[in-house]
Design a protein around this motif. Structure first.
Motif, PDB file in Angstrom:
ATOM      1  N   GLU A 180       5.542  -3.438  13.406  1.00 15.43           N
ATOM      2  CA  GLU A 180       4.849  -2.744  14.500  1.00 15.43           C
ATOM      3  C   GLU A 180       3.486  -3.363  14.772  1.00 15.43           C
ATOM      4  O   GLU A 180       3.024  -3.412  15.917  1.00 15.43           O
ATOM      5  CB  GLU A 180       4.677  -1.272  14.128  1.00 15.43           C
ATOM      6  N   HIS A 181       2.848  -3.852  13.705  1.00 18.77           N
ATOM      7  CA  HIS A 181       1.479  -4.353  13.822  1.00 18.77           C
ATOM      8  C   HIS A 181       1.284  -5.426  12.758  1.00 18.77           C
ATOM      9  O   HIS A 181       1.700  -5.255  11.616  1.00 18.77           O
ATOM     10  CB  HIS A 181       0.510  -3.190  13.599  1.00 18.77           C
ATOM     11  N   LEU A 182       0.654  -6.531  13.146  1.00 16.80           N
ATOM     12  CA  LEU A 182       0.339  -7.606  12.217  1.00 16.80           C
ATOM     13  C   LEU A 182      -1.075  -8.084  12.501  1.00 16.80           C
ATOM     14  O   LEU A 182      -1.406  -8.403  13.647  1.00 16.80           O
ATOM     15  CB  LEU A 182       1.329  -8.777  12.379  1.00 16.80           C
ATOM     16  N   ARG A 210      -1.483  -8.805   7.270  1.00 14.35           N
ATOM     17  CA  ARG A 210      -1.427  -7.359   7.029  1.00 14.35           C
ATOM     18  C   ARG A 210      -0.385  -6.749   7.968  1.00 14.35           C
ATOM     19  O   ARG A 210      -0.599  -6.703   9.184  1.00 14.35           O
ATOM     20  CB  ARG A 210      -2.796  -6.729   7.253  1.00 14.35           C
ATOM     21  N   PHE A 211       0.717  -6.323   7.385  1.00 18.79           N
ATOM     22  CA  PHE A 211       1.851  -5.804   8.148  1.00 18.79           C
ATOM     23  C   PHE A 211       1.880  -4.286   8.146  1.00 18.79           C
ATOM     24  O   PHE A 211       1.662  -3.658   7.109  1.00 18.79           O
ATOM     25  CB  PHE A 211       3.171  -6.271   7.515  1.00 18.79           C
ATOM     26  N   THR A 212       2.182  -3.707   9.304  1.00 20.11           N
ATOM     27  CA  THR A 212       2.543  -2.303   9.415  1.00 20.11           C
ATOM     28  C   THR A 212       3.958  -2.282   9.966  1.00 20.11           C
ATOM     29  O   THR A 212       4.235  -2.898  11.002  1.00 20.11           O
ATOM     30  CB  THR A 212       1.600  -1.533  10.361  1.00 20.11           C
ATOM     31  N   THR A 272       0.844  -1.191   0.000  1.00 22.02           N
ATOM     32  CA  THR A 272       0.000   0.000   0.000  1.00 22.02           C
ATOM     33  C   THR A 272       0.881   1.243   0.000  1.00 22.02           C
ATOM     34  O   THR A 272       0.643   2.192  -0.744  1.00 22.02           O
ATOM     35  CB  THR A 272      -0.937   0.013   1.219  1.00 22.02           C
ATOM     36  N   ASP A 273       1.894   1.229   0.861  1.00 22.64           N
ATOM     37  CA  ASP A 273       2.911   2.282   0.901  1.00 22.64           C
ATOM     38  C   ASP A 273       4.132   1.675   1.577  1.00 22.64           C
ATOM     39  O   ASP A 273       4.157   0.473   1.836  1.00 22.64           O
ATOM     40  CB  ASP A 273       2.396   3.546   1.611  1.00 22.64           C
ATOM     41  N   ALA A 274       5.135   2.496   1.866  1.00 23.64           N
ATOM     42  CA  ALA A 274       6.402   1.968   2.385  1.00 23.64           C
ATOM     43  C   ALA A 274       6.277   1.307   3.758  1.00 23.64           C
ATOM     44  O   ALA A 274       7.196   0.611   4.192  1.00 23.64           O
ATOM     45  CB  ALA A 274       7.439   3.085   2.442  1.00 23.64           C
ATOM     46  N   ALA A 275       5.143   1.458   4.434  1.00 25.94           N
ATOM     47  CA  ALA A 275       4.978   0.876   5.764  1.00 25.94           C
ATOM     48  C   ALA A 275       3.873  -0.170   5.839  1.00 25.94           C
ATOM     49  O   ALA A 275       3.698  -0.793   6.880  1.00 25.94           O
ATOM     50  CB  ALA A 275       4.704   1.974   6.791  1.00 25.94           C
ATOM     51  N   HIS A 276       3.131  -0.378   4.757  1.00 24.03           N
ATOM     52  CA  HIS A 276       1.969  -1.268   4.797  1.00 24.03           C
ATOM     53  C   HIS A 276       2.011  -2.293   3.662  1.00 24.03           C
ATOM     54  O   HIS A 276       2.028  -1.912   2.480  1.00 24.03           O
ATOM     55  CB  HIS A 276       0.668  -0.457   4.705  1.00 24.03           C
ATOM     56  N   TYR A 277       2.008  -3.571   4.065  1.00 28.36           N
ATOM     57  CA  TYR A 277       2.118  -4.678   3.117  1.00 28.36           C
ATOM     58  C   TYR A 277       1.121  -5.767   3.490  1.00 28.36           C
ATOM     59  O   TYR A 277       0.775  -5.926   4.652  1.00 28.36           O
ATOM     60  CB  TYR A 277       3.520  -5.286   3.141  1.00 28.36           C
TER      61      TYR A 277
END
Length: 119
Positions: free
Chosen positions: A113-115, A104-106, A79-84
């Motif tokens: 930071e968040h999964l 869903r990774f942040t 989605t962007d450099a921090a969201h995959y």
């Protein structure tokens, strides 16, 4: 979560920390997998939230032994450099026997930071 739409990328283009986590998770290597998370990270899986390294390590240990299954990475999105998003197909002895799960990774810097793991 950002408003941008995710775009499909090659699984080889996932950030190194995500690849390291997925490889360790597939190998049931909790010691390596837990190092990919920030100390204050959160994981949401199967309707439960795990906060911090100790809780995430316990979740990883349980996930590695609760069921026997195969896991195959079938899609990757950014989605962007921090969201995959990494989509996996699982088959095993868990209820239902097969499922496609979206991881869903942040990211924060070089750590997760968040999964959120959900169908």
């Amino acid at each position: 979560m950002p408003d941008n739409q995710p775009r499909t990328i090659s699984p080889n283009d996932l950030p190194e920390v995500i690849t390291r986590y997925l490889t360790a998770h597939r190998a049931h290597d909790t010691a390596i997998a837990v190092t990919t998370f920030a100390d204050d990270a959160t994981v949401i899986d199967d309707g439960r939230t795990y906060r911090g390294s100790t809780a995430i390590e316990g979740w990883l240990d349980r996930a590695a032994t609760e069921f026997t299954y195969t896991i195959q990475l079938t899609d990757a999105q950014e989605t962007d450099a921090a969201h995959y998003i990494a989509t996996h197909h699982l088959e095993g002895d868990f209820p239902g026997g097969t499922v496609d799960l979206h991881y869903r990774f942040t990211l924060r810097g070089d750590l997760i930071e968040h999964l959120v793991i959900e169908p």
